[in-house]
Write a protein that holds these residues in place. Structure first.
Motif, PDB file in Angstrom:
ATOM      1  N   ILE A  31      33.642  57.120  25.491  1.00 56.43           N
ATOM      2  CA  ILE A  31      34.907  56.510  24.483  1.00 56.43           C
ATOM      3  C   ILE A  31      36.056  56.743  25.056  1.00 56.43           C
ATOM      4  N   SER A  32      36.325  57.266  26.344  1.00 54.18           N
ATOM      5  CA  SER A  32      37.738  57.240  26.735  1.00 54.18           C
ATOM      6  C   SER A  32      37.685  56.834  28.076  1.00 54.18           C
ATOM      7  N   GLU A  33      37.134  57.458  29.219  1.00 53.16           N
ATOM      8  CA  GLU A  33      37.206  56.688  30.546  1.00 53.16           C
ATOM      9  C   GLU A  33      36.542  55.594  30.648  1.00 53.16           C
ATOM     10  N   ASP A  34      35.226  55.546  30.038  1.00 54.82           N
ATOM     11  CA  ASP A  34      34.333  54.190  30.374  1.00 54.82           C
ATOM     12  C   ASP A  34      35.092  53.246  29.580  1.00 54.82           C
ATOM     13  N   VAL A  35      35.708  53.388  28.275  1.00 51.16           N
ATOM     14  CA  VAL A  35      36.164  52.145  27.585  1.00 51.16           C
ATOM     15  C   VAL A  35      37.472  51.865  28.275  1.00 51.16           C
ATOM     16  N   GLY A  36      38.089  52.734  28.990  1.00 54.57           N
ATOM     17  CA  GLY A  36      39.419  52.446  29.789  1.00 54.57           C
ATOM     18  C   GLY A  36      39.065  51.563  31.083  1.00 54.57           C
ATOM     19  N   LYS A  37      37.987  51.591  31.604  1.00 58.13           N
ATOM     20  CA  LYS A  37      37.524  50.947  32.612  1.00 58.13           C
ATOM     21  C   LYS A  37      37.209  49.233  32.168  1.00 58.13           C
ATOM     22  N   VAL A  38      36.609  49.400  30.959  1.00 55.93           N
ATOM     23  CA  VAL A  38      36.216  48.050  30.270  1.00 55.93           C
ATOM     24  C   VAL A  38      37.430  47.280  30.064  1.00 55.93           C
ATOM     25  N   ARG A  39      38.620  48.074  29.604  1.00 53.20           N
ATOM     26  CA  ARG A  39      40.017  47.522  29.279  1.00 53.20           C
ATOM     27  C   ARG A  39      40.554  46.750  30.393  1.00 53.20           C
ATOM     28  N   MET A  40      40.284  47.064  31.559  1.00 55.31           N
ATOM     29  CA  MET A  40      40.618  46.766  32.939  1.00 55.31           C
ATOM     30  C   MET A  40      40.094  45.387  33.064  1.00 55.31           C
ATOM     31  N   TYR A  41      38.825  45.071  32.811  1.00 59.89           N
ATOM     32  CA  TYR A  41      38.042  44.078  32.729  1.00 59.89           C
ATOM     33  C   TYR A  41      38.662  42.698  31.621  1.00 59.89           C
ATOM     34  N   ALA A  42      39.021  43.460  30.510  1.00 59.12           N
ATOM     35  CA  ALA A  42      39.541  42.493  29.474  1.00 59.12           C
ATOM     36  C   ALA A  42      40.782  41.959  29.377  1.00 59.12           C
ATOM     37  N   GLY A  43      41.572  42.785  30.229  1.00 57.21           N
ATOM     38  CA  GLY A  43      42.879  42.380  30.350  1.00 57.21           C
ATOM     39  C   GLY A  43      43.409  41.884  31.981  1.00 57.21           C
ATOM     40  N   PRO A  44      43.661  42.884  32.911  1.00 54.43           N
ATOM     41  CA  PRO A  44      44.009  42.565  34.456  1.00 54.43           C
ATOM     42  C   PRO A  44      43.097  41.671  34.930  1.00 54.43           C
ATOM     43  N   ALA A  45      41.701  41.915  34.756  1.00 51.14           N
ATOM     44  CA  ALA A  45      40.715  41.062  35.489  1.00 51.14           C
ATOM     45  C   ALA A  45      40.902  39.577  35.173  1.00 51.14           C
ATOM     46  N   ILE A  46      40.985  39.318  33.774  1.00 51.98           N
ATOM     47  CA  ILE A  46      41.105  38.042  33.215  1.00 51.98           C
ATOM     48  C   ILE A  46      42.614  37.589  33.526  1.00 51.98           C
ATOM     49  N   MET A  47      43.705  38.272  33.754  1.00 49.66           N
ATOM     50  CA  MET A  47      44.740  37.871  33.776  1.00 49.66           C
ATOM     51  C   MET A  47      44.984  37.276  35.377  1.00 49.66           C
ATOM     52  N   TYR A  48      44.497  38.109  36.277  1.00 49.30           N
ATOM     53  CA  TYR A  48      44.553  37.648  37.839  1.00 49.30           C
ATOM     54  C   TYR A  48      43.543  36.571  37.925  1.00 49.30           C
ATOM     55  N   SER A  49      42.601  36.731  37.442  1.00 47.13           N
ATOM     56  CA  SER A  49      41.596  35.268  37.625  1.00 47.13           C
ATOM     57  C   SER A  49      42.359  34.033  37.451  1.00 47.13           C
ATOM     58  N   ILE A  50      42.961  34.077  36.308  1.00 47.31           N
ATOM     59  CA  ILE A  50      43.615  32.772  35.535  1.00 47.31           C
ATOM     60  C   ILE A  50      44.725  32.502  36.688  1.00 47.31           C
ATOM     61  N   GLN A  51      45.534  33.597  37.122  1.00 44.91           N
ATOM     62  CA  GLN A  51      46.621  33.186  37.934  1.00 44.91           C
ATOM     63  C   GLN A  51      46.348  32.805  39.238  1.00 44.91           C
ATOM     64  N   THR A  52      44.980  33.272  39.850  1.00 45.55           N
ATOM     65  CA  THR A  52      44.463  33.040  41.229  1.00 45.55           C
ATOM     66  C   THR A  52      43.899  31.294  40.857  1.00 45.55           C
ATOM     67  N   PHE A  53      43.095  31.109  39.933  1.00 41.25           N
ATOM     68  CA  PHE A  53      42.759  29.893  39.718  1.00 41.25           C
ATOM     69  C   PHE A  53      43.906  28.703  39.692  1.00 41.25           C
ATOM     70  N   THR A  54      44.840  29.273  38.760  1.00 42.72           N
ATOM     71  CA  THR A  54      45.887  28.311  38.464  1.00 42.72           C
ATOM     72  C   THR A  54      46.615  27.892  39.828  1.00 42.72           C
ATOM     73  N   LEU A  55      46.915  29.011  40.489  1.00 44.46           N
ATOM     74  CA  LEU A  55      47.775  28.771  41.749  1.00 44.46           C
ATOM     75  C   LEU A  55      47.082  27.992  42.620  1.00 44.46           C
ATOM     76  N   PHE A  56      45.627  28.272  43.025  1.00 49.40           N
ATOM     77  CA  PHE A  56      45.014  27.414  44.083  1.00 49.40           C
ATOM     78  C   PHE A  56      45.091  26.176  43.469  1.00 49.40           C
ATOM     79  N   VAL A  57      44.766  25.878  42.317  1.00 46.03           N
ATOM     80  CA  VAL A  57      44.833  24.339  41.890  1.00 46.03           C
ATOM     81  C   VAL A  57      46.051  23.535  42.075  1.00 46.03           C
ATOM     82  N   CYS A  58      47.051  24.383  41.805  1.00 51.86           N
ATOM     83  CA  CYS A  58      48.495  23.749  42.162  1.00 51.86           C
ATOM     84  C   CYS A  58      48.963  23.707  43.654  1.00 51.86           C
ATOM     85  N   ILE A  59      48.926  24.830  44.449  1.00 52.77           N
ATOM     86  CA  ILE A  59      49.472  25.234  45.752  1.00 52.77           C
ATOM     87  C   ILE A  59      48.696  24.393  46.748  1.00 52.77           C
ATOM     88  N   ILE A  60      47.293  24.311  46.907  1.00 51.59           N
ATOM     89  CA  ILE A  60      46.867  23.631  47.916  1.00 51.59           C
ATOM     90  C   ILE A  60      46.967  22.100  48.159  1.00 51.59           C
TER      91      ILE A  60
END
Length: 585
Positions: free
Chosen positions: A127-156
């Motif tokens: 309920i502590s460590e494992d939920v913390g790992k899942v939060r990283m997916y629900a936040g930073p992973a999604i944010m950086y995925s959107i950033q990466t996709f947006t950047l490639f679509v615009c920059i290339i």
């Protein structure tokens, strides 16, 4: 990612915040992409001024305009990046909050059998460590995925429009970086899982050590426990070092490939400039900025993969408990009234975890307002009867009726709300005495708390404490004596004004005089209440309306005190032995 599908309901719940975060991310990237072209324009203006022999002052206003645009776009990029984190990362915190609540709610719903099979440290870690790992997916992973996709679509497209050849050379190292980071991430995932499993083991060891510290001190085995902890610490160090060794490759590899990409841009760009294929040195500077913009997002492809794999491993561990079906199900959602008659019909019960038969064909009836005492040797099945009345377990065979209704047909909350239970091992929370008593009825007044404490013969003890009812207890009530803990637990049950009172050998740590007072108080308030007292003492049982003698899970005798002392058997022998003990004292 099948284990992570559980989180989709949270994403749907916060879909509008995520959509706003997506739009903000796109806007932030657009402002970020303003800078490289204007850096190129700035350098081109300076280069052209030098080639034409014009003084720098002649392009001063142009340079100021370009620099203002660069600074302005940087400020706007920073502002929207902040807003992006405030939306998407905040959503991950909301999801973390919801997931922890869901896990905790599931922990509350799970039956006693589950807690016999699983360790407290492991429950806490999930309920502590494992939920913390899942939060990283629900936040930073999604944010950086959107950033990466947006950047490639615009920059290339921007890079290709400036120089297709230089674009090709620029992106060559990036897939290599992504693949290397992916394989590193895969190894990180495996080693992270081992670290998480070890943390559960360490949490369990720590929790049991702290809870049993009095036993450790009493047996003088501190050095042995220290040795065991040292062994665990070395195992943990080895697992963590194995993980750290792999993680140590992450940023050096990224920096290496950033450097390689930059060198390629400068070398190839310089060659193309010399050959006249690109029009200015500013294009090279622009591409260097594009490289710096692209490298981290490309690296995050691998890093995000690592986060997802770690989250997958953690969510799998969480799902193991979330998918656990409680063995005790609430079969009736509507409230069901409970009055107080209990009937056991040929009840047998076998513990699932040990396969021990605790009860064998037990039958009896206690009517509303009656008091039943249950006496028997240790392990005879007395406490099991109380657990079955509270429906902590379901019977293996036979039937339990409450007011002539099968117990499984009662609303579980209604049933347990009607029970005031005092377990054999009194458990008190790390809170004030007052709040421990109020646990039985949170709406009770201070006067009701004092009245319950008086009936449990613990009021005078509490009054002697410096802070009286506001005295904060240590974990499990260690600041109180055994008898005081039992009596506070009794007060907690009495304040509930329950339909049933179940007392499981809860007077074993008090003297006979105090026991007599408490029992008399119980009899006074038990006119409309069904009371079951499990005890080893005849003094606790003698005033009961009915007494059951349990041996090896079977009812071997039953009757009133006067009937049983006239009948040869366990009760009469126990009565004579305890009478002699009392006389000898």
């Amino acid at each position: 990612m099948k284990e992570l599908k559980y989180l989709n309901k949270y994403f749907f719940k916060y879909k509008y915040k995520l959509l706003i975060g997506l739009l903000i991310t796109i806007v932030a990237r657009v402002f970020n992409l303003v800078m490289p072209p204007y850096v190129r324009k700035t350098l081109d203006a300076v280069q052209q001024s030098i080639e034409n022999g014009d003084p720098i002052s002649s392009i001063k206003s142009t340079l100021i305009t370009y620099i203002a645009i660069i600074i302005g776009s940087a400020i706007m990029y920073a502002l929207f990046t902040f807003l992006m984190r405030q939306t998407i990362i905040n959503v991950s915190r909301y999801i973390e909050f919801d997931l922890k609540n869901d896990v905790f709610k599931q922990y509350e719903n799970l039956s006693l059998n589950f807690y016999k099979k699983n360790r407290t440290g492991d429950l806490m870690n999930r309920i502590s460590e494992d939920v913390g790992k899942v939060r990283m997916y629900a936040g930073p992973a999604i944010m950086y995925s959107i950033q990466t996709f947006t950047l490639f679509v615009c920059i290339i497209p921007l890079m290709i429009s400036s120089s297709p050849t230089l674009t090709l050379y620029t992106v060559i190292p990036l897939p290599i970086l992504s693949v290397l980071i992916y394989y590193i991430s895969k190894t990180i995932h495996k080693r992270t899982t081992k670290v998480q499993e070890f943390l559960s083991e360490l949490s369990t060891f720590s929790q049991e050590t702290f809870s049993g510290v009095s036993v450790i001190k009493a047996y003088g085995i501190e050095s042995r426990i220290n040795d065991e902890l040292e062994d665990l610490a070395h195992k943990g160090k080895d697992k963590s070092m194995n993980l750290a060794k792999v993680q140590a490759w992450f940023f050096p590899l990224m920096l290496l490939l950033i450097g390689m990409s930059t060198i390629i841009v400068i070398y190839v760009g310089g060659s193309l400039y010399i050959d006249g294929e690109i029009e200015s040195v500013g294009v090279i500077a622009e591409f260097v900025m594009y490289v710096l913009m692209l490298t981290w997002p490309v690296a995050t492809v691998g890093w995000v993969s690592s986060i997802i794999q770690q989250a997958e491993a953690s969510q799998k561990r969480i799902n193991e408990f979330l998918n656990e079906v409680p063995s005790i199900q609430n079969n009736t959602l509507e409230e069901t009234p409970v009055n107080g008659t209990i009937t056991f019909k040929n009840v047998s019960f076998i513990y699932e975890d040990t396969n021990i038969q605790a009860l064998n064909n037990v039958s009896f009836e206690v009517k509303k307002g009656e008091t039943l005492a249950i006496i028997g040797k240790t392990g005879s099945g007395k406490s099991t009867i109380l657990d079955l009345i509270g429906r902590m377990y379901d019977v293996t065979a036979g039937e339990i009726l409450i007011d002539n209704t099968p117990i499984q047909q009662l609303n579980l909350t209604s049933l347990r709300s009607a029970i005031g239970s005092v377990p054999q091992d009194a458990f008190l929370f790390s809170d004030s005495i007052k709040n421990n008593i109020l646990f039985g009825n949170s709406n009770a007044t201070d006067a009701a708390v004092i009245q319950a404490a008086k009936k449990a013969s613990v009021h005078k003890n509490i009054e002697k404490f410096a802070n009286k009812y506001d005295t904060v207890l240590g974990e499990r009530g260690v600041t109180l004596s055994g008898g005081q803990k039992q009596r506070v637990s009794i007060a907690r049950a009495l304040i509930k004004n329950a339909k049933f009172y179940l007392f499981d050998d809860c007077l074993s740590a008090v003297d006979t005089e105090t026991e007599e007072k408490i029992l008399n108080n119980l009899l006074e308030m038990a006119e409309d209440t069904t009371t079951i007292i499990v005890s080893h003492r005849i003094s606790s049982a003698k005033n009961a309306d009915k007494i059951l003698i349990i041996d090896d899970g079977k009812v071997v005798q039953q009757g009133t005190h006067n009937q049983l002392i006239k009948t040869e058997g366990y009760y009469k022998e126990l009565y004579i032995n305890q009478l002699h003990e009392k006389e000898s004292h």
